[in-house]
Write a protein that holds these residues in place. Structure first.
Motif, PDB file in Angstrom:
ATOM      1  N   SER A  40       8.556  16.305  -4.433  1.00 30.37           N
ATOM      2  CA  SER A  40       7.909  16.673  -3.178  1.00 30.37           C
ATOM      3  C   SER A  40       7.016  15.541  -2.673  1.00 30.37           C
ATOM      4  N   TYR A  41       6.228  15.866  -1.645  1.00 28.78           N
ATOM      5  CA  TYR A  41       5.266  14.920  -1.080  1.00 28.78           C
ATOM      6  C   TYR A  41       3.889  15.051  -1.732  1.00 28.78           C
ATOM      7  N   SER A  42       3.808  15.696  -2.877  1.00 29.83           N
ATOM      8  CA  SER A  42       2.497  15.972  -3.473  1.00 29.83           C
ATOM      9  C   SER A  42       1.695  14.701  -3.726  1.00 29.83           C
ATOM     10  N   THR A  43       2.344  13.647  -4.243  1.00 32.88           N
ATOM     11  CA  THR A  43       1.608  12.420  -4.548  1.00 32.88           C
ATOM     12  C   THR A  43       1.206  11.684  -3.276  1.00 32.88           C
ATOM     13  N   ASP A  44       1.964  11.851  -2.204  1.00 36.39           N
ATOM     14  CA  ASP A  44       1.546  11.298  -0.918  1.00 36.39           C
ATOM     15  C   ASP A  44       0.256  11.963  -0.436  1.00 36.39           C
ATOM     16  N   ILE A  45       0.160  13.268  -0.658  1.00 38.80           N
ATOM     17  CA  ILE A  45      -1.068  13.972  -0.283  1.00 38.80           C
ATOM     18  C   ILE A  45      -2.234  13.503  -1.139  1.00 38.80           C
ATOM     19  N   LEU A  46      -1.990  13.251  -2.424  1.00 40.22           N
ATOM     20  CA  LEU A  46      -3.048  12.695  -3.273  1.00 40.22           C
ATOM     21  C   LEU A  46      -3.507  11.332  -2.749  1.00 40.22           C
ATOM     22  N   GLY A  47      -2.554  10.529  -2.251  1.00 43.64           N
ATOM     23  CA  GLY A  47      -2.922   9.253  -1.648  1.00 43.64           C
ATOM     24  C   GLY A  47      -3.844   9.432  -0.463  1.00 43.64           C
ATOM     25  N   ARG A  48      -3.584  10.447   0.334  1.00 44.82           N
ATOM     26  CA  ARG A  48      -4.456  10.731   1.477  1.00 44.82           C
ATOM     27  C   ARG A  48      -5.834  11.203   1.009  1.00 44.82           C
ATOM     28  N   VAL A  49      -5.872  11.983  -0.066  1.00 44.76           N
ATOM     29  CA  VAL A  49      -7.160  12.414  -0.627  1.00 44.76           C
ATOM     30  C   VAL A  49      -7.984  11.193  -1.045  1.00 44.76           C
ATOM     31  N   VAL A  50      -7.330  10.205  -1.654  1.00 39.11           N
ATOM     32  CA  VAL A  50      -8.024   8.971  -2.042  1.00 39.11           C
ATOM     33  C   VAL A  50      -8.626   8.289  -0.811  1.00 39.11           C
ATOM     34  N   GLU A  51      -7.874   8.264   0.283  1.00 35.28           N
ATOM     35  CA  GLU A  51      -8.390   7.640   1.510  1.00 35.28           C
ATOM     36  C   GLU A  51      -9.637   8.360   2.016  1.00 35.28           C
ATOM     37  N   VAL A  52      -9.586   9.681   2.002  1.00 34.30           N
ATOM     38  CA  VAL A  52     -10.721  10.467   2.518  1.00 34.30           C
ATOM     39  C   VAL A  52     -11.948  10.271   1.642  1.00 34.30           C
ATOM     40  N   VAL A  53     -11.757  10.327   0.323  1.00 33.21           N
ATOM     41  CA  VAL A  53     -12.891  10.218  -0.601  1.00 33.21           C
ATOM     42  C   VAL A  53     -13.482   8.811  -0.602  1.00 33.21           C
ATOM     43  N   PRO A 107      10.801  -4.094   4.125  1.00 28.42           N
ATOM     44  CA  PRO A 107       9.366  -4.363   3.973  1.00 28.42           C
ATOM     45  C   PRO A 107       8.842  -5.447   4.906  1.00 28.42           C
ATOM     46  N   ARG A 108       9.735  -6.141   5.612  1.00 32.27           N
ATOM     47  CA  ARG A 108       9.279  -7.131   6.587  1.00 32.27           C
ATOM     48  C   ARG A 108       8.627  -6.462   7.793  1.00 32.27           C
ATOM     49  N   THR A 109       9.001  -5.212   8.032  1.00 34.65           N
ATOM     50  CA  THR A 109       8.476  -4.467   9.180  1.00 34.65           C
ATOM     51  C   THR A 109       7.251  -3.666   8.751  1.00 34.65           C
ATOM     52  N   VAL A 110       6.093  -4.017   9.287  1.00 31.85           N
ATOM     53  CA  VAL A 110       4.848  -3.345   8.906  1.00 31.85           C
ATOM     54  C   VAL A 110       4.750  -2.008   9.639  1.00 31.85           C
ATOM     55  N   ARG A 111       4.513  -0.965   8.872  1.00 31.56           N
ATOM     56  CA  ARG A 111       4.301   0.356   9.432  1.00 31.56           C
ATOM     57  C   ARG A 111       2.919   0.859   9.040  1.00 31.56           C
ATOM     58  N   LYS A 112       2.492   1.940   9.669  1.00 37.17           N
ATOM     59  CA  LYS A 112       1.143   2.448   9.425  1.00 37.17           C
ATOM     60  C   LYS A 112       1.049   3.226   8.118  1.00 37.17           C
ATOM     61  N   PHE A 113       2.126   3.859   7.723  1.00 33.67           N
ATOM     62  CA  PHE A 113       2.074   4.762   6.581  1.00 33.67           C
ATOM     63  C   PHE A 113       2.027   4.002   5.263  1.00 33.67           C
ATOM     64  N   GLU A 114       1.063   4.347   4.411  1.00 32.12           N
ATOM     65  CA  GLU A 114       0.965   3.818   3.058  1.00 32.12           C
ATOM     66  C   GLU A 114       1.115   4.986   2.097  1.00 32.12           C
ATOM     67  N   SER A 115       2.239   5.029   1.437  1.00 29.66           N
ATOM     68  CA  SER A 115       2.628   6.199   0.649  1.00 29.66           C
ATOM     69  C   SER A 115       1.935   6.228  -0.704  1.00 29.66           C
ATOM     70  N   GLY A 116       1.407   7.387  -1.063  1.00 31.78           N
ATOM     71  CA  GLY A 116       0.876   7.564  -2.409  1.00 31.78           C
ATOM     72  C   GLY A 116       1.970   7.741  -3.441  1.00 31.78           C
ATOM     73  N   GLY A 117       3.172   8.054  -2.980  1.00 29.80           N
ATOM     74  CA  GLY A 117       4.267   8.349  -3.895  1.00 29.80           C
ATOM     75  C   GLY A 117       5.305   7.260  -4.038  1.00 29.80           C
ATOM     76  N   GLY A 118       5.177   6.160  -3.301  1.00 34.02           N
ATOM     77  CA  GLY A 118       6.182   5.109  -3.409  1.00 34.02           C
ATOM     78  C   GLY A 118       6.035   4.086  -2.305  1.00 34.02           C
ATOM     79  N   GLY A 119       6.936   3.099  -2.309  1.00 34.57           N
ATOM     80  CA  GLY A 119       6.981   2.157  -1.210  1.00 34.57           C
ATOM     81  C   GLY A 119       6.332   0.811  -1.460  1.00 34.57           C
ATOM     82  N   LEU A 120       5.669   0.627  -2.604  1.00 32.93           N
ATOM     83  CA  LEU A 120       5.104  -0.696  -2.880  1.00 32.93           C
ATOM     84  C   LEU A 120       6.212  -1.706  -3.178  1.00 32.93           C
ATOM     85  N   VAL A 121       5.991  -2.942  -2.799  1.00 32.18           N
ATOM     86  CA  VAL A 121       6.844  -4.040  -3.236  1.00 32.18           C
ATOM     87  C   VAL A 121       6.028  -4.878  -4.213  1.00 32.18           C
ATOM     88  N   SER A 122       6.714  -5.474  -5.189  1.00 34.92           N
ATOM     89  CA  SER A 122       5.999  -6.184  -6.232  1.00 34.92           C
ATOM     90  C   SER A 122       6.934  -7.181  -6.898  1.00 34.92           C
TER      91      SER A 122
END
Length: 248
Positions: A40-53, A107-122
Motif C-alpha cells: 500500500s501507500y502506508s510508507t508514503d504516508i509515513l514520509g509525509r508525517v516526517v515532513e510535518v514533524v 529521474p532526469r525529470t524533477v517532480r514535486k513528489f518525494e516518496s516515503g516508499g520508494g523512488g530514490l536513485v543511488s
C-alpha cells in the motif's frame, strides 16, 4: 475499492507529498487497520508525517540525518544535472513496465513528489554504506545512527498470525517471512526457499534493486538491477550464487 483508487488518479498533475496524502485520505481502506498485510501507500504516508514533524521536505530530512552523515553523496530522488545523467543505469527499452500501466520513471525529470516508499536513485557504494550501518547494529565509522533497540524493532516480525494479521492476496515477503518496519524478516531457518538463516531481512524495488542483511552470516548484499520483467528471477539466482560461495 480498487476501481475507486484508479479513478482518483492520485499522481495526476505532479502533486506534492501533502497533496498526494490529502487525495489518498478521501479514499477507503482495503482492510481494517491491524488485520491484513497489503502492499500500500502506508510508507508514503509515513514520509509525509516526517515532513510535518520535521518542518522539512522528506529529502531535506533524509539528507541531513542519513545521506550526508553516512557519505551517501549520490543518493537523491532526481538527477537533473547533465553532468551526472550519463551515469544513470537504464533497463532495456522493452523492459520498463511494472505491469498494470505503470512504467519506470525518468529521474532526469524533477517532480514535486518525494516518496516515503520508494523512488530514490543511488549507487552500489552508497547503498552499501547504509547496509553496513544496519549490519553493524546501527553504527558506521564510529558514529551511531540508530539505537540498538530501534533497529531490533525494525527487524522483528510484526505481522505473524499470533498478532491477528493475515497475509493479503499479494504477500510480497513470501513464505517463511514476516514483516518488520520496512523489511521482510525471515522467521526461522526453514519454510522459505532460500539458504539464509532466521533473522535475515530484505526488500526490493520495483525496478529490480534488491538488498538483504544476514546477521547470522555477518553479511549484506546489494543488487543494483534495472529489470522490472526479470527482477524476481535474478534475485533468486543471486541468492543461490552468494550462499553457494559461503563456506562457513
Amino acid at each position: 475499492m480498487k476501481q475507486a483508487y484508479n479513478a482518483a488518479d492520485l499522481a495526476a498533475g505532479d502533486p506534492t507529498s501533502a497533496e498526494f496524502s490529502q487525495r489518498l485520505a478521501k479514499l477507503p481502506l482495503a482492510y481494517q487497520p491491524g488485520t491484513t498485510w497489503d502492499y500500500s501507500y502506508s510508507t508514503d504516508i509515513l514520509g509525509r508525517v516526517v515532513e510535518v514533524v520535521s518542518g522539512q521536505s522528506l529529502y531535506q530530512f533524509e539528507k541531513a540525518r542519513l545521506f550526508d552523515p553516512l557519505g551517501m553523496k549520490d543518493t537523491t530522488y532526481y538527477v537533473p544535472e547533465p553532468a551526472r545523467q550519463p551515469r544513470i543505469a537504464e533497463p532495456l527499452p522493452s523492459d520498463r513496465s511494472f505491469g498494470v500501466g505503470a512504467d519506470l520513471n525518468d529521474p532526469r525529470t524533477v517532480r514535486k513528489f518525494e516518496s516515503g516508499g520508494g523512488g530514490l536513485v543511488s549507487t552500489a557504494s552508497d547503498y552499501a554504506r547504509f547496509l553496513q550501518m544496519l549490519l553493524n547494529g546501527g553504527t558506521l565509522d564510529g558514529t551511531r545512527y540508530l539505537g540498538p533497540r530501534t533497529l531490533a524493532l525494525m527487524t522483528t516480525d510484526h505481522s505473524n498470525a499470533g498478532a491477528g494479521i493475515a497475509p493479503g492476496p499479494l504477500y510480497l515477503p513470501g513464505p517463511g517471512y514476516g514483516f518488520g518496519l520496512g523489511f521482510a524478516v525471515r522467521r526461522n531457518d526453514g519454510e522459505a526457499p532460500y539458504p539464509s538463516g532466521g533473522g535475515e531481512y530484505n526488500w526490493g524495488g520495483a525496478g529490480g534493486t534488491y538488498m538483504w542483511v544476514d546477521p547470522k552470516n555477518e553479511m549484506f548484499v546489494v543488487l543494483m538491477l534495472q529489470s522490472p520483467k526479470y527482477r524476481t528471477h535474478y534475485r533468486s539466482l543471486a541468492r543461490n550464487m552468494v550462499y553457494a560461495a559461503v563456506l562457513k
